[in-house]
Design an enzyme around this catalytic site. Sequence first.
Site, PDB file in Angstrom:
ATOM      1  N   LYS A   1       3.963 -14.505   0.340  1.00 14.39           N
ATOM      2  CA  LYS A   1       3.878 -15.022  -1.040  1.00 14.39           C
ATOM      3  C   LYS A   1       5.014 -15.980  -1.371  1.00 14.39           C
ATOM      4  O   LYS A   1       4.871 -16.826  -2.254  1.00 14.39           O
ATOM      5  CB  LYS A   1       3.838 -13.875  -2.052  1.00 14.39           C
ATOM      6  CG  LYS A   1       2.795 -12.835  -1.751  1.00 14.39           C
ATOM      7  CD  LYS A   1       1.403 -13.411  -1.563  1.00 14.39           C
ATOM      8  CE  LYS A   1       0.464 -12.296  -1.164  1.00 14.39           C
ATOM      9  NZ  LYS A   1      -0.833 -12.667  -0.727  1.00 14.39           N
TER      10      LYS A   1
ATOM     11  N   TYR B   1      -8.713  -0.396   0.753  1.00 14.15           N
ATOM     12  CA  TYR B   1      -7.449  -1.128   0.548  1.00 14.15           C
ATOM     13  C   TYR B   1      -6.313  -0.152   0.217  1.00 14.15           C
ATOM     14  O   TYR B   1      -6.457   0.697  -0.675  1.00 14.15           O
ATOM     15  CB  TYR B   1      -7.630  -2.136  -0.602  1.00 14.15           C
ATOM     16  CG  TYR B   1      -6.324  -2.785  -0.986  1.00 14.15           C
ATOM     17  CD1 TYR B   1      -5.826  -3.853  -0.256  1.00 14.15           C
ATOM     18  CD2 TYR B   1      -5.567  -2.301  -2.049  1.00 14.15           C
ATOM     19  CE1 TYR B   1      -4.602  -4.436  -0.575  1.00 14.15           C
ATOM     20  CE2 TYR B   1      -4.350  -2.869  -2.385  1.00 14.15           C
ATOM     21  CZ  TYR B   1      -3.874  -3.930  -1.642  1.00 14.15           C
ATOM     22  OH  TYR B   1      -2.661  -4.489  -1.959  1.00 14.15           O
TER      23      TYR B   1
ATOM     24  N   TYR C   1      -1.075  -4.169   4.987  1.00  8.60           N
ATOM     25  CA  TYR C   1      -1.594  -5.444   5.519  1.00  8.60           C
ATOM     26  C   TYR C   1      -1.331  -5.578   7.017  1.00  8.60           C
ATOM     27  O   TYR C   1      -2.236  -5.485   7.842  1.00  8.60           O
ATOM     28  CB  TYR C   1      -0.952  -6.618   4.772  1.00  8.60           C
ATOM     29  CG  TYR C   1      -1.292  -6.659   3.303  1.00  8.60           C
ATOM     30  CD1 TYR C   1      -2.451  -7.278   2.862  1.00  8.60           C
ATOM     31  CD2 TYR C   1      -0.460  -6.065   2.358  1.00  8.60           C
ATOM     32  CE1 TYR C   1      -2.771  -7.318   1.521  1.00  8.60           C
ATOM     33  CE2 TYR C   1      -0.779  -6.103   1.010  1.00  8.60           C
ATOM     34  CZ  TYR C   1      -1.925  -6.726   0.601  1.00  8.60           C
ATOM     35  OH  TYR C   1      -2.247  -6.763  -0.728  1.00  8.60           O
TER      36      TYR C   1
HETATM   37  C1  LIG Z   1       2.297  -8.398   3.428  1.00 10.44           C
HETATM   38  C2  LIG Z   1       1.023  -9.099   3.129  1.00 10.44           C
HETATM   39  N1  LIG Z   1       0.281  -9.540   4.147  1.00 10.44           N
HETATM   40  C3  LIG Z   1      -0.899 -10.165   3.944  1.00 10.44           C
HETATM   41  C4  LIG Z   1      -1.377 -10.343   2.674  1.00 10.44           C
HETATM   42  C5  LIG Z   1      -2.706 -10.983   2.527  1.00 10.44           C
HETATM   43  O1  LIG Z   1      -2.619 -12.280   2.091  1.00 10.44           O
HETATM   44  P1  LIG Z   1      -3.802 -12.871   1.220  1.00 10.44           P
HETATM   45  O2  LIG Z   1      -3.804 -12.105  -0.061  1.00 10.44           O
HETATM   46  O3  LIG Z   1      -3.456 -14.286   1.084  1.00 10.44           O
HETATM   47  O4  LIG Z   1      -5.076 -12.632   1.967  1.00 10.44           O
HETATM   48  C6  LIG Z   1      -0.633  -9.909   1.568  1.00 10.44           C
HETATM   49  C7  LIG Z   1      -1.146 -10.085   0.210  1.00 10.44           C
HETATM   50  O5  LIG Z   1      -0.692  -9.542  -0.743  1.00 10.44           O
HETATM   51  C8  LIG Z   1       0.602  -9.263   1.802  1.00 10.44           C
HETATM   52  O6  LIG Z   1       1.350  -8.811   0.789  1.00 10.44           O
END
Ligand SMILES: Cc1ncc(COP(=O)(O)O)c(C=O)c1O
Length: 338
Positions: A56, A270, A296
């Site tokens: 981010k 999620y 993630y």
């Molecule tokens: C650590 C991390 N990886 C991956 C993502 C996924 O990215 P995106 O929301 O752009 O798909 C996020 C999203 O919040 C994240 O915090």
Amino acid sequence: MTQLPENLPHYPLMDGPTPLQEMPRLREALLSEGQPCPHIFIKRDDLTGLAGGGNKTRKLEYLIGDALEKGADTVITAGAVQSNHARQTAAAAAKAGLQAHLILFETVGYDEPAYKSSGNLLLDRILGANIRLEPKGADARAVFEEVMNEIRDAGGTPYLIPVGGSNAVGSTAYAEVFLEIMSQAKTRGLNVDRIVHASGSLGTHAGLLAGRALAKSATRIHAVSVSKPDRASLLDELLEIANQTADRIGADPVGDEDVHVDFRHLGDGYGLPTTSMVSAVELVARTEGILLDPVYTGKGMAGLISSILNGEIPENETVVFLHTGGMPGLFAYPGAFN
Ligand SMILES: Cc1ncc(COP(=O)(O)O)c(C=O)c1O
């Protein structure tokens, strides 16, 4: 070398490219399972340097740039209670001298006391954000409107950042990261066949696809979904953000055939831990000394490991795993790592 247009609003939050590192001991560990293994590299976007780092920071360089250009003094965003995006928004706002309002929804049914006190939420508080916790099922649109009105009534100028910073403005950052990876690979004489990453609100995926289109590259973007359950649930939204981003940076359109997503590692949903996520986090920590996250990158890496062990990735490939950050989230899930 292909580049993004130079006139896009941008507020610098980090210094220079993040490292691209090889993962030789992870590869050795996978080879010891008896399967051929591609060469694995990791792009360290966990090291963006802003309050715990992560993908981010990159998106917020463009989003905060846009907010400042529009004369905003306050940013509002939303996410789950343990949102990395919210934490990074709070940090970016602090650095840019803006107020941050975070609307955090209790959407993840994960019951551990630390989930509601530690990890990202603790950091949000330390970073001075205004935090509003909302129960599962709250009307997000109504809450946003209420917060916007409160800010305007107090004389402020709000700028709304979508969940995950996932629109064409934010995703531009991941088109840039695609080009950055290609440039780092070229310097080292590498040909990257595949970039593997965890996908949530789709902006990272969309940006990588737009960057790939700009570079007219054949590198496969291999997403591992940690949020959407199937192709139908993400395709339209993903292509919309990818094509708006492509348009913004002057790239060719992105099509259905460019989209490759693995949905097998979401588990029960999620933010809910899986055993393969825990194993992946522990294996990468114990072979490379690199910390992934439970929501993630742990699931993303579980996807990469299982695709390698299933023989789905040819051994002559060079694969880059994109580490998108999230390590503070580990502290919200201590019970998952017993
Ligand atoms: C650590 C991390 N990886 C991956 C993502 C996924 O990215 P995106 O929301 O752009 O798909 C996020 C999203 O919040 C994240 O915090």
